[in-house]
Design a protein around this motif. Structure first.
Motif, PDB file in Angstrom:
ATOM      1  N   PHE A  64     -18.639   5.566  -0.781  1.00  0.00           N
ATOM      2  CA  PHE A  64     -17.460   5.085  -0.043  1.00  0.00           C
ATOM      3  C   PHE A  64     -17.200   3.607  -0.301  1.00  0.00           C
ATOM      4  CE2 PHE A  64     -17.997   8.934   2.638  1.00  0.00           C
ATOM      5  CZ  PHE A  64     -16.706   9.423   2.521  1.00  0.00           C
ATOM      6  N   ALA A  65     -18.253   2.826  -0.417  1.00  0.00           N
ATOM      7  CA  ALA A  65     -18.076   1.394  -0.696  1.00  0.00           C
ATOM      8  C   ALA A  65     -17.455   1.185  -2.073  1.00  0.00           C
ATOM      9  CB  ALA A  65     -19.411   0.663  -0.584  1.00  0.00           C
ATOM     10  N   GLU A  66     -17.916   1.934  -3.060  1.00  0.00           N
ATOM     11  CA  GLU A  66     -17.348   1.820  -4.411  1.00  0.00           C
ATOM     12  C   GLU A  66     -15.875   2.214  -4.406  1.00  0.00           C
ATOM     13  OE1 GLU A  66     -19.993   4.293  -6.664  1.00  0.00           O
ATOM     14  OE2 GLU A  66     -21.443   2.676  -6.974  1.00  0.00           O
ATOM     15  N   GLN A  67     -15.560   3.311  -3.715  1.00  0.00           N
ATOM     16  CA  GLN A  67     -14.167   3.749  -3.644  1.00  0.00           C
ATOM     17  C   GLN A  67     -13.307   2.722  -2.917  1.00  0.00           C
ATOM     18  OE1 GLN A  67     -14.208   7.647  -1.858  1.00  0.00           O
ATOM     19  NE2 GLN A  67     -15.118   8.609  -3.653  1.00  0.00           N
ATOM     20  N   ALA A  68     -13.837   2.165  -1.834  1.00  0.00           N
ATOM     21  CA  ALA A  68     -13.092   1.159  -1.078  1.00  0.00           C
ATOM     22  C   ALA A  68     -12.831  -0.082  -1.927  1.00  0.00           C
ATOM     23  CB  ALA A  68     -13.864   0.784   0.193  1.00  0.00           C
ATOM     24  N   GLU A  69     -13.823  -0.485  -2.710  1.00  0.00           N
ATOM     25  CA  GLU A  69     -13.638  -1.643  -3.589  1.00  0.00           C
ATOM     26  C   GLU A  69     -12.513  -1.384  -4.580  1.00  0.00           C
ATOM     27  OE1 GLU A  69     -15.890  -4.339  -6.970  1.00  0.00           O
ATOM     28  OE2 GLU A  69     -16.940  -2.609  -6.143  1.00  0.00           O
ATOM     29  N   LEU A  70     -12.524  -0.211  -5.192  1.00  0.00           N
ATOM     30  CA  LEU A  70     -11.482   0.114  -6.169  1.00  0.00           C
ATOM     31  C   LEU A  70     -10.104   0.190  -5.518  1.00  0.00           C
ATOM     32  CD1 LEU A  70     -13.382   2.777  -8.303  1.00  0.00           C
ATOM     33  CD2 LEU A  70     -12.878   0.401  -8.910  1.00  0.00           C
ATOM     34  N   ASP A  71     -10.035   0.772  -4.318  1.00  0.00           N
ATOM     35  CA  ASP A  71      -8.751   0.835  -3.613  1.00  0.00           C
ATOM     36  C   ASP A  71      -8.241  -0.565  -3.280  1.00  0.00           C
ATOM     37  OD1 ASP A  71      -8.578   3.625  -3.659  1.00  0.00           O
ATOM     38  OD2 ASP A  71      -9.616   3.847  -1.736  1.00  0.00           O
ATOM     39  N   ALA A  72      -9.138  -1.445  -2.857  1.00  0.00           N
ATOM     40  CA  ALA A  72      -8.742  -2.825  -2.535  1.00  0.00           C
ATOM     41  C   ALA A  72      -8.256  -3.547  -3.784  1.00  0.00           C
ATOM     42  CB  ALA A  72      -9.907  -3.578  -1.896  1.00  0.00           C
ATOM     43  N   ARG A  73      -8.937  -3.340  -4.891  1.00  0.00           N
ATOM     44  CA  ARG A  73      -8.520  -3.988  -6.141  1.00  0.00           C
ATOM     45  C   ARG A  73      -7.164  -3.453  -6.607  1.00  0.00           C
ATOM     46  NH1 ARG A  73     -12.360  -7.395  -7.509  1.00  0.00           N
ATOM     47  NH2 ARG A  73     -14.533  -6.935  -7.018  1.00  0.00           N
ATOM     48  N   LEU A  74      -6.930  -2.161  -6.396  1.00  0.00           N
ATOM     49  CA  LEU A  74      -5.636  -1.579  -6.745  1.00  0.00           C
ATOM     50  C   LEU A  74      -4.536  -2.155  -5.846  1.00  0.00           C
ATOM     51  CD1 LEU A  74      -3.885   0.366  -8.353  1.00  0.00           C
ATOM     52  CD2 LEU A  74      -4.579   2.185  -6.769  1.00  0.00           C
ATOM     53  N   ALA A  75      -4.824  -2.280  -4.560  1.00  0.00           N
ATOM     54  CA  ALA A  75      -3.845  -2.877  -3.633  1.00  0.00           C
ATOM     55  C   ALA A  75      -3.517  -4.296  -4.071  1.00  0.00           C
ATOM     56  CB  ALA A  75      -4.403  -2.864  -2.206  1.00  0.00           C
ATOM     57  N   GLU A  76      -4.545  -5.055  -4.430  1.00  0.00           N
ATOM     58  CA  GLU A  76      -4.334  -6.431  -4.897  1.00  0.00           C
ATOM     59  C   GLU A  76      -3.471  -6.444  -6.153  1.00  0.00           C
ATOM     60  OE1 GLU A  76      -6.927 -10.178  -6.676  1.00  0.00           O
ATOM     61  OE2 GLU A  76      -7.989  -8.529  -5.712  1.00  0.00           O
ATOM     62  N   ALA A  77      -3.776  -5.578  -7.093  1.00  0.00           N
ATOM     63  CA  ALA A  77      -3.008  -5.532  -8.346  1.00  0.00           C
ATOM     64  C   ALA A  77      -1.553  -5.170  -8.085  1.00  0.00           C
ATOM     65  CB  ALA A  77      -3.650  -4.525  -9.303  1.00  0.00           C
ATOM     66  N   LYS A  78      -1.314  -4.236  -7.180  1.00  0.00           N
ATOM     67  CA  LYS A  78       0.062  -3.847  -6.878  1.00  0.00           C
ATOM     68  C   LYS A  78       0.836  -4.991  -6.226  1.00  0.00           C
ATOM     69  CE  LYS A  78      -0.114   1.124  -6.827  1.00  0.00           C
ATOM     70  NZ  LYS A  78       0.265   2.348  -6.102  1.00  0.00           N
ATOM     71  N   VAL A  79       0.191  -5.714  -5.323  1.00  0.00           N
ATOM     72  CA  VAL A  79       0.856  -6.845  -4.681  1.00  0.00           C
ATOM     73  C   VAL A  79       1.174  -7.919  -5.719  1.00  0.00           C
ATOM     74  CG1 VAL A  79       0.530  -8.762  -3.068  1.00  0.00           C
ATOM     75  CG2 VAL A  79      -0.042  -6.434  -2.373  1.00  0.00           C
ATOM     76  N   LEU A  80       0.218  -8.214  -6.598  1.00  0.00           N
ATOM     77  CA  LEU A  80       0.457  -9.213  -7.640  1.00  0.00           C
ATOM     78  C   LEU A  80       1.569  -8.773  -8.585  1.00  0.00           C
ATOM     79  CD1 LEU A  80      -3.204 -10.318  -8.459  1.00  0.00           C
ATOM     80  CD2 LEU A  80      -1.436 -11.642  -7.265  1.00  0.00           C
ATOM     81  N   THR A  81       1.619  -7.499  -8.901  1.00  0.00           N
ATOM     82  CA  THR A  81       2.679  -6.970  -9.764  1.00  0.00           C
ATOM     83  C   THR A  81       4.041  -7.137  -9.092  1.00  0.00           C
ATOM     84  OG1 THR A  81       1.187  -5.395 -10.813  1.00  0.00           O
ATOM     85  CG2 THR A  81       3.545  -4.893 -10.926  1.00  0.00           C
ATOM     86  N   GLN A  82       4.106  -6.814  -7.805  1.00  0.00           N
ATOM     87  CA  GLN A  82       5.367  -6.963  -7.076  1.00  0.00           C
ATOM     88  C   GLN A  82       5.815  -8.426  -7.054  1.00  0.00           C
ATOM     89  OE1 GLN A  82       4.380  -5.239  -3.291  1.00  0.00           O
ATOM     90  NE2 GLN A  82       4.846  -3.150  -3.952  1.00  0.00           N
ATOM     91  N   LYS A  83       4.879  -9.322  -6.831  1.00  0.00           N
ATOM     92  CA  LYS A  83       5.220 -10.746  -6.820  1.00  0.00           C
ATOM     93  C   LYS A  83       5.697 -11.204  -8.192  1.00  0.00           C
ATOM     94  CE  LYS A  83       2.282 -12.231  -3.005  1.00  0.00           C
ATOM     95  NZ  LYS A  83       1.191 -13.115  -2.565  1.00  0.00           N
ATOM     96  N   SER A  84       5.031 -10.736  -9.243  1.00  0.00           N
ATOM     97  CA  SER A  84       5.439 -11.103 -10.600  1.00  0.00           C
ATOM     98  C   SER A  84       6.824 -10.556 -10.923  1.00  0.00           C
ATOM     99  CB  SER A  84       4.423 -10.566 -11.618  1.00  0.00           C
ATOM    100  OG  SER A  84       3.192 -11.204 -11.465  1.00  0.00           O
ATOM    101  N   GLU A  85       7.091  -9.330 -10.514  1.00  0.00           N
ATOM    102  CA  GLU A  85       8.405  -8.738 -10.761  1.00  0.00           C
ATOM    103  C   GLU A  85       9.498  -9.504 -10.020  1.00  0.00           C
ATOM    104  OE1 GLU A  85       7.742  -4.652  -9.700  1.00  0.00           O
ATOM    105  OE2 GLU A  85       6.952  -4.152 -11.692  1.00  0.00           O
ATOM    106  N   ALA A  86       9.200  -9.951  -8.801  1.00  0.00           N
ATOM    107  CA  ALA A  86      10.178 -10.731  -8.040  1.00  0.00           C
ATOM    108  C   ALA A  86      10.438 -12.069  -8.726  1.00  0.00           C
ATOM    109  CB  ALA A  86       9.682 -10.947  -6.609  1.00  0.00           C
ATOM    110  N   GLN A  87       9.390 -12.707  -9.222  1.00  0.00           N
ATOM    111  CA  GLN A  87       9.564 -13.976  -9.940  1.00  0.00           C
ATOM    112  C   GLN A  87      10.375 -13.766 -11.209  1.00  0.00           C
ATOM    113  OE1 GLN A  87       5.506 -15.260 -10.444  1.00  0.00           O
ATOM    114  NE2 GLN A  87       5.549 -16.511  -8.584  1.00  0.00           N
TER     115      GLN A  87
END
Length: 106
Positions: A64-87
């Motif tokens: 569960f910890a490994e899965q949670a880490e990957l989900d958090a990293r995916l959430a981070e990547a999606k937020v960064l992608t959205q910010k980059s697209e807005a810029q």
């Protein structure tokens, strides 16, 4: 019987838990919130991992910890992608305005 004994000897995934907590905190710092589905998953899985740690079910806690880490990293990547697209959209709008202004000048 040996398989059960092997599971009982799994070491506590302390380092993985530390990495997971850090990944969740980083994703939050970047801007992932409860509205981000991946962040919801990450936090639910982290809570499950913490519960498993308390129950000394270290194998499940690690999974569960490994899965949670990957989900958090995916959430981070999606937020960064959205910010980059807005810029990028903002820069494209500025370029369009400048082209129009240059066209009006000539």
């Amino acid at each position: 019987m040996l398989a059960l004994a092997g599971c009982a000897n799994d070491p506590a995934p302390s380092e993985q838990m530390r990495l997971t907590i850090s990944a969740v905190e980083q994703a939050r710092a970047i801007g992932a919130d409860d509205q981000t589905p991946e962040m919801q998953l990450a936090e639910a899985k982290l809570a499950r991992a913490e519960k498993n740690m308390g129950e000394e079910d270290y194998k499940r806690a690690r999974v569960f910890a490994e899965q949670a880490e990957l989900d958090a990293r995916l959430a981070e990547a999606k937020v960064l992608t959205q910010k980059s697209e807005a810029q990028l959209a903002d820069l494209n709008a500025r370029i369009t305005r400048l082209r129009k202004q240059l066209g009006d000048v000539q």
